[in-house]
Motif scaffolding. Sequence first.
Motif, mmCIF file in Angstrom:
data_model
loop_
_atom_site.group_PDB
_atom_site.id
_atom_site.type_symbol
_atom_site.label_atom_id
_atom_site.label_comp_id
_atom_site.label_asym_id
_atom_site.label_seq_id
_atom_site.Cartn_x
_atom_site.Cartn_y
_atom_site.Cartn_z
ATOM 1 N N ARG A 1 -7.114 8.817 -2.563
ATOM 2 C CA ARG A 1 -7.113 7.377 -2.391
ATOM 3 C C ARG A 1 -7.154 7.072 -0.902
ATOM 4 O O ARG A 1 -6.428 7.692 -0.125
ATOM 5 C CB ARG A 1 -5.832 6.816 -2.996
ATOM 6 N N MET B 1 -5.901 5.628 2.207
ATOM 7 C CA MET B 1 -4.584 5.105 2.516
ATOM 8 C C MET B 1 -4.534 4.636 3.949
ATOM 9 O O MET B 1 -5.106 5.240 4.833
ATOM 10 C CB MET B 1 -3.517 6.189 2.318
ATOM 11 N N SER B 2 -3.789 3.556 4.144
ATOM 12 C CA SER B 2 -3.560 3.128 5.520
ATOM 13 C C SER B 2 -2.371 3.894 6.069
ATOM 14 O O SER B 2 -1.679 4.572 5.353
ATOM 15 C CB SER B 2 -3.280 1.635 5.563
ATOM 16 N N ALA C 1 0.398 2.848 6.942
ATOM 17 C CA ALA C 1 1.696 2.397 6.434
ATOM 18 C C ALA C 1 2.074 3.145 5.168
ATOM 19 O O ALA C 1 3.220 3.460 4.944
ATOM 20 C CB ALA C 1 1.645 0.894 6.178
ATOM 21 N N ALA C 2 1.057 3.426 4.341
ATOM 22 C CA ALA C 2 1.360 4.033 3.048
ATOM 23 C C ALA C 2 1.663 5.514 3.181
ATOM 24 O O ALA C 2 2.550 6.022 2.534
ATOM 25 C CB ALA C 2 0.185 3.813 2.099
ATOM 26 N N CYS D 1 -0.294 11.445 -1.738
ATOM 27 C CA CYS D 1 -1.337 11.119 -0.761
ATOM 28 C C CYS D 1 -1.562 12.256 0.233
ATOM 29 O O CYS D 1 -2.058 12.028 1.333
ATOM 30 C CB CYS D 1 -1.015 9.836 0.019
ATOM 31 N N ARG E 1 8.953 12.144 0.203
ATOM 32 C CA ARG E 1 7.769 11.556 -0.426
ATOM 33 C C ARG E 1 8.136 10.544 -1.499
ATOM 34 O O ARG E 1 7.253 10.058 -2.219
ATOM 35 C CB ARG E 1 6.904 12.663 -1.073
#
Lengths: 200, 381
Positions: free
Chosen positions: B16, B18-19, B21-22, B78, B346
């Motif tokens: 995915r 992801m930015s 922040a994530a 992630c 996590r």
Amino acid sequence: MDCRYHSAPDWDGSGSQPPPVTMLRSLRCLCRLQPTIGHVRTMSQYPPTFREPTLPPEQTDEAREQLTFSPIKAAPSDLTSSAFDHPAVKKFTNIIMKGGDKNLAQILMAKTFERIKRTQIQRLHATRDAASEGTPDQDEEPVCDPLQVFLKALENSKPRLQLVPIIRGGITYQGRVVRLKQELHRQCEANRAYAHYTYG
Amino acid sequence: MLPRCRLTRLCRLGLRPMSAAAAPEPAPSVFRTSVSDPREHSRSDLGRLYTVDREDHRRLFQVTGLRKSLSAQARTFCELALMVRQPALNVLDSLRASDPSRPSLRFLLYGPYGGGKSTTVAHVLHWAAASGWLLVHFPEADRWGLRFREVTASASDPQAVDHPVDAALWLAHFRAQNAARLAELDLRTGETYTWSRREATEAGSPLTDLVELGVTRGKHASQCVLALLAELKAHASAGRCRLLMAVEKVNAFWCDSTARREDGSTVKFGDMTVIRAAEQLLRPDWSGGAVLTTIAPVRGGPEGSHLPRHQLGADGWRALEPFVPIRVDDMSRAETYTMIDYFLERRWLQAPAAATERGKQELFFRSGGNPGKLAEICSMY
């Protein structure tokens, strides 16, 4: 206070105590044939002196000393000293169990909790993505703890109870009756024309 | 935001977008090592987790190659993080020291179920790819005979069996892992392969032609695999490339499959074209590479001991011997605590008790340090 009610476990883990003794005694005539009122068992094969079994991490030294001289009920086979156990989860596992296949019931619970966690963590990442890109979501961050989600779901599923006057033998009691949420919503919908009356 | 088509493709791949922040850049901590290049892993990284670079993760394990549980974990976290453990470092030390002019070394990983054999293979594959080796990776050898999609009688040998769909998928996996390196090396076929009256791959064609033909034409895919591995073996022995073959659950090669011929006779794994292709590289008659295998109990295999001699049987033992046996054991207490700390970081372990000493002790006790069991237990909390 009667020992029986003092030691009764609150199975939903909400911490709320059973109803006061006086109300229960007055309602016993109504619930003559039922062994349970709410979540408190009123009939037990054990005399009231018998204590609930507990395991060392939960016992204080004084409690252990008292238990040495008290008779104790037989421990259920799923009693553990696990730091992760929760009575509501155990109860629900037993409810979904069929044919005594506890192993399968536990596997299903574990898989359900795992799916809840994965879904919520995905939502958490999406929320954080939105926040970092400057388009914050209107809701706060989703709860990722599957146990909390489960307990909230249980709470949402419980029937709403209402007190209604019930006359028996000339005496008016306040009996607890289940009112469906839908009926309440239907009544609110029917009376919505009067909603603005609340503002006086 | 990425265009929708690329977004869905990446989501399908399990990566995915992801930015920061994530999935924030992990700060150096006790349980992580900042060394993400497996060529630089050493004793000081033991017991710590390293993050596989996203591009490497996509290249190596895009089509297949990771266990389902690890793949799901990488999607949820992630990132793909692997623990640097002793068995992997042992293999890497041997590979670094191996002489490409000598017959290829054969390693066999064995140990308890869920102990980390597949993860060790993933780590070694990452090292080999980073070091410029070509990879021939069979993630689950038992799938070819037990959970195959389709089998057909082979055109060349009536007793042999082809896998039209599975072989094409495997070639797609091979292409994803090796496309860049193959383009650099520009290896060519040594002989002509005739597929039909009109189709042939001439001698001197790029090896990528063989791969493309197999991916697009399922009918010839199994024969393409046979030809491709024969060519790679010749190139490695001639010193034109380094080759790592990794076969997981190799003991399946000497079992009966669930496939049946029209006359009802059982198809053995040894009758399958793709398995015969892999067996070419299991023989000790080539150099310039190495073979990494794992054994695990498979359905239809021998019951009882999980040790190599029993699981391989007499035929498998004779085929693989001599090999370097490497035991992949359950995690130590320190490694288990490291894994628990990683799960906490996590947000995978949600129960407050998991962060306490008592909770960690309980998780170590219940799992016995077995990584698979620990992941299973932690999935609920």
